[in-house]
Scaffold this motif. Structure first.
Motif, PDB file in Angstrom:
ATOM      1  N   GLN A 183       0.953  -1.294   0.140  1.00 32.60           N
ATOM      2  CA  GLN A 183      -0.531   0.197   0.428  1.00 32.60           C
ATOM      3  C   GLN A 183       0.679   1.382  -0.138  1.00 32.60           C
ATOM      4  N   LYS A 184       2.036   1.379  -0.984  1.00 34.83           N
ATOM      5  CA  LYS A 184       3.293   2.732  -0.872  1.00 34.83           C
ATOM      6  C   LYS A 184       2.815   3.032  -2.023  1.00 34.83           C
ATOM      7  N   ALA A 185       1.817   2.122  -3.105  1.00 34.43           N
ATOM      8  CA  ALA A 185       2.216   2.632  -4.060  1.00 34.43           C
ATOM      9  C   ALA A 185       0.476   2.371  -5.039  1.00 34.43           C
ATOM     10  N   CYS A 186      -0.443   3.236  -5.717  1.00 30.71           N
ATOM     11  CA  CYS A 186      -0.960   2.679  -6.683  1.00 30.71           C
ATOM     12  C   CYS A 186      -1.725   3.592  -8.214  1.00 30.71           C
ATOM     13  N   ALA A 187      -2.202   2.779  -8.625  1.00 32.05           N
ATOM     14  CA  ALA A 187      -2.410   2.666  -9.939  1.00 32.05           C
ATOM     15  C   ALA A 187      -3.741   2.875 -10.610  1.00 32.05           C
ATOM     16  N   LEU A 188      -4.893   4.089 -11.376  1.00 31.76           N
ATOM     17  CA  LEU A 188      -5.383   4.082 -11.762  1.00 31.76           C
ATOM     18  C   LEU A 188      -6.162   3.882 -13.495  1.00 31.76           C
ATOM     19  N   VAL A 196      -5.946  -1.067 -22.801  1.00 31.27           N
ATOM     20  CA  VAL A 196      -5.889   0.055 -21.281  1.00 31.27           C
ATOM     21  C   VAL A 196      -5.195   1.068 -20.925  1.00 31.27           C
ATOM     22  N   HIS A 197      -5.643   1.998 -20.511  1.00 37.57           N
ATOM     23  CA  HIS A 197      -5.147   3.030 -20.532  1.00 37.57           C
ATOM     24  C   HIS A 197      -4.666   3.493 -18.650  1.00 37.57           C
ATOM     25  N   LEU A 198      -3.507   3.193 -19.012  1.00 37.95           N
ATOM     26  CA  LEU A 198      -2.745   3.703 -17.327  1.00 37.95           C
ATOM     27  C   LEU A 198      -2.704   5.193 -17.334  1.00 37.95           C
ATOM     28  N   TRP A 199      -3.287   5.813 -16.420  1.00 39.58           N
ATOM     29  CA  TRP A 199      -3.730   6.972 -16.340  1.00 39.58           C
ATOM     30  C   TRP A 199      -2.912   7.597 -15.195  1.00 39.58           C
ATOM     31  N   TYR A 200      -2.941   7.280 -13.646  1.00 33.94           N
ATOM     32  CA  TYR A 200      -1.524   7.979 -13.573  1.00 33.94           C
ATOM     33  C   TYR A 200      -0.998   6.007 -11.943  1.00 33.94           C
ATOM     34  N   ILE A 201      -0.090   6.355 -12.305  1.00 33.22           N
ATOM     35  CA  ILE A 201       0.625   5.742 -11.629  1.00 33.22           C
ATOM     36  C   ILE A 201       1.668   6.265 -10.360  1.00 33.22           C
ATOM     37  N   GLY A 202       2.047   6.460  -9.055  1.00 33.20           N
ATOM     38  CA  GLY A 202       2.681   6.452  -8.341  1.00 33.20           C
ATOM     39  C   GLY A 202       2.853   6.152  -7.059  1.00 33.20           C
ATOM     40  N   VAL A 203       3.867   6.425  -6.646  1.00 30.48           N
ATOM     41  CA  VAL A 203       4.537   5.895  -5.306  1.00 30.48           C
ATOM     42  C   VAL A 203       4.551   7.028  -4.097  1.00 30.48           C
ATOM     43  N   SER A 204       4.450   6.595  -2.740  1.00 33.13           N
ATOM     44  CA  SER A 204       4.506   7.962  -1.747  1.00 33.13           C
ATOM     45  C   SER A 204       5.716   8.684  -1.645  1.00 33.13           C
ATOM     46  N   ALA A 205       5.279   9.668  -1.388  1.00 29.93           N
ATOM     47  CA  ALA A 205       7.249  10.347  -1.757  1.00 29.93           C
ATOM     48  C   ALA A 205       8.361   9.839  -1.124  1.00 29.93           C
ATOM     49  N   ALA A 206       8.106   9.595   0.704  1.00 31.85           N
ATOM     50  CA  ALA A 206       8.940   8.359   1.074  1.00 31.85           C
ATOM     51  C   ALA A 206       9.373   6.740   0.749  1.00 31.85           C
ATOM     52  N   THR A 257       8.318  -0.362  -9.439  1.00 35.72           N
ATOM     53  CA  THR A 257       8.467  -1.127 -10.898  1.00 35.72           C
ATOM     54  C   THR A 257       7.558  -2.459 -10.300  1.00 35.72           C
ATOM     55  N   LYS A 258       7.730  -2.504  -9.928  1.00 35.72           N
ATOM     56  CA  LYS A 258       7.290  -3.868  -9.226  1.00 35.72           C
ATOM     57  C   LYS A 258       5.196  -3.846  -9.791  1.00 35.72           C
ATOM     58  N   LEU A 259       4.886  -2.929  -9.305  1.00 38.86           N
ATOM     59  CA  LEU A 259       3.559  -2.610  -9.485  1.00 38.86           C
ATOM     60  C   LEU A 259       3.393  -2.142 -10.915  1.00 38.86           C
ATOM     61  N   LEU A 311       0.171   5.200 -22.003  1.00 40.28           N
ATOM     62  CA  LEU A 311       0.575   5.855 -21.181  1.00 40.28           C
ATOM     63  C   LEU A 311       0.570   7.144 -21.485  1.00 40.28           C
ATOM     64  N   GLU A 312       0.282   8.446 -21.056  1.00 37.46           N
ATOM     65  CA  GLU A 312       0.851   9.777 -21.182  1.00 37.46           C
ATOM     66  C   GLU A 312       2.040   9.809 -20.522  1.00 37.46           C
ATOM     67  N   THR A 313       2.943  10.561 -19.975  1.00 36.78           N
ATOM     68  CA  THR A 313       4.337  11.132 -19.478  1.00 36.78           C
ATOM     69  C   THR A 313       4.433  12.924 -19.811  1.00 36.78           C
ATOM     70  N   SER A 314       4.710  13.393 -19.200  1.00 34.83           N
ATOM     71  CA  SER A 314       5.437  14.661 -19.654  1.00 34.83           C
ATOM     72  C   SER A 314       6.520  14.925 -18.659  1.00 34.83           C
ATOM     73  N   THR A 315       6.667  13.968 -17.733  1.00 37.91           N
ATOM     74  CA  THR A 315       8.211  14.110 -16.589  1.00 37.91           C
ATOM     75  C   THR A 315       9.371  13.226 -18.408  1.00 37.91           C
TER      76      THR A 315
END
Length: 250
Positions: free
Chosen positions: A63-68, A118-128, A136-138, A155-159
């Motif tokens: 529960q330290k990362a999630c994806a929409l 599948v549109h990977l809209w968001y994927i993120g990991v808690s800052a800490a 990577t695992k998720l 997916l799209e990314t601006s980073t």
């Protein structure tokens, strides 16, 4: 990975709003004022509602990362979704950003396939917990899950600094969009294979068309086939009428 439930939504909002606070794509549509952080949270909350209705919400096992995840082919406009959109304008984008948000979404949609994906809209990991391989695992689990459902992932990314992360997972840049920032479009190997197949099929269709147009024999054969088809259709129609007449007479 696990599917998030309603009780997990505050955690998902916390992880993603923190991860995307300085994201160019997010800040392009979010009204920039003293309430910007809250507006980003409202954007994530909106996205969660959409994905709960038309996609999936995943959490890593720790529960330290999630994806929409969104299924664009299942997304429909409903009274409820219209209410969400209106609320998003009021609490996130503001009236001034509505048109460019609509324009951007239209340009993004143009670059997506017509077939289910599948549109990977968001994927993120808690800052800490960033830099520990959790994201990577998720992502690997999401790709395996998408493969099991026979759906390519886009997916799209601006980073730009995230691009090596996605490339390592097998993604490839297939397009880009220049706004006030550069938005990169990526797809996984499943999608790349589909693109290659579609490209070969298109070339085959073009070559076949060229052969028919350039060959008098082929043209004559095609005309003959068309005529034969018309005769067959006519015969079928007559049979249908005859059967109908018999049925009525009985």
């Amino acid at each position: 990975m696990i599917k998030a439930t309603k009780t997990d939504y505050p955690l998902v909002i916390q992880i993603l709003s923190s991860a995307f606070r300085d994201n160019q794509s997010v800040n392009y549509i979010v009204r920039q004022d003293q309430n910007c952080d809250k507006r980003i949270e409202n954007l994530i909350a909106y996205s969660i509602k959409v994905c709960a209705k038309f996609g999936e919400i995943f959490l890593s096992d720790d529960q330290k990362a999630c994806a929409l995840i969104l299924y664009p082919d299942r997304k429909k406009t409903t009274v409820q979704s219209l209410f969400w959109d209106i609320n998003l304008i009021a609490t996130c984008t503001g009236i001034k950003n509505v048109q460019r948000t609509i324009d951007r979404e239209a340009k993004i949609k143009q670059r997506h396939p017509d077939s289910p994906f599948v549109h990977l809209w968001y994927i993120g990991v808690s800052a800490a917990d960033q830099g520990k391989g959790i994201g990577t695992k998720l992502l690997d689990q999401i790709l395996n899950w998408a493969d099991s459902h026979n759906r390519p992932v886009y997916l799209e990314t601006s980073t730009e600094s995230n691009i090596p992360f996605y490339r390592k997972a097998g993604f490839k840049i297939f397009d880009q969009l220049d706004l006030s920032y550069r938005l990169y479009f990526l797809c996984n190997k499943h999608a790349q294979n589909s693109m290659e197949t579609d490209s070969l099929s298109s070339r085959s269709d073009i070559n076949q068309s060229d052969r028919i147009q350039s060959s008098p024999v082929s043209s004559a054969t095609a005309s003959s086939a068309t005529a034969s088809s018309a005769i067959v259709s006519s015969t079928i129609a007559e049979s249908t009428i005859t059967k109908s007449a018999i049925a009525e007479s009985n």
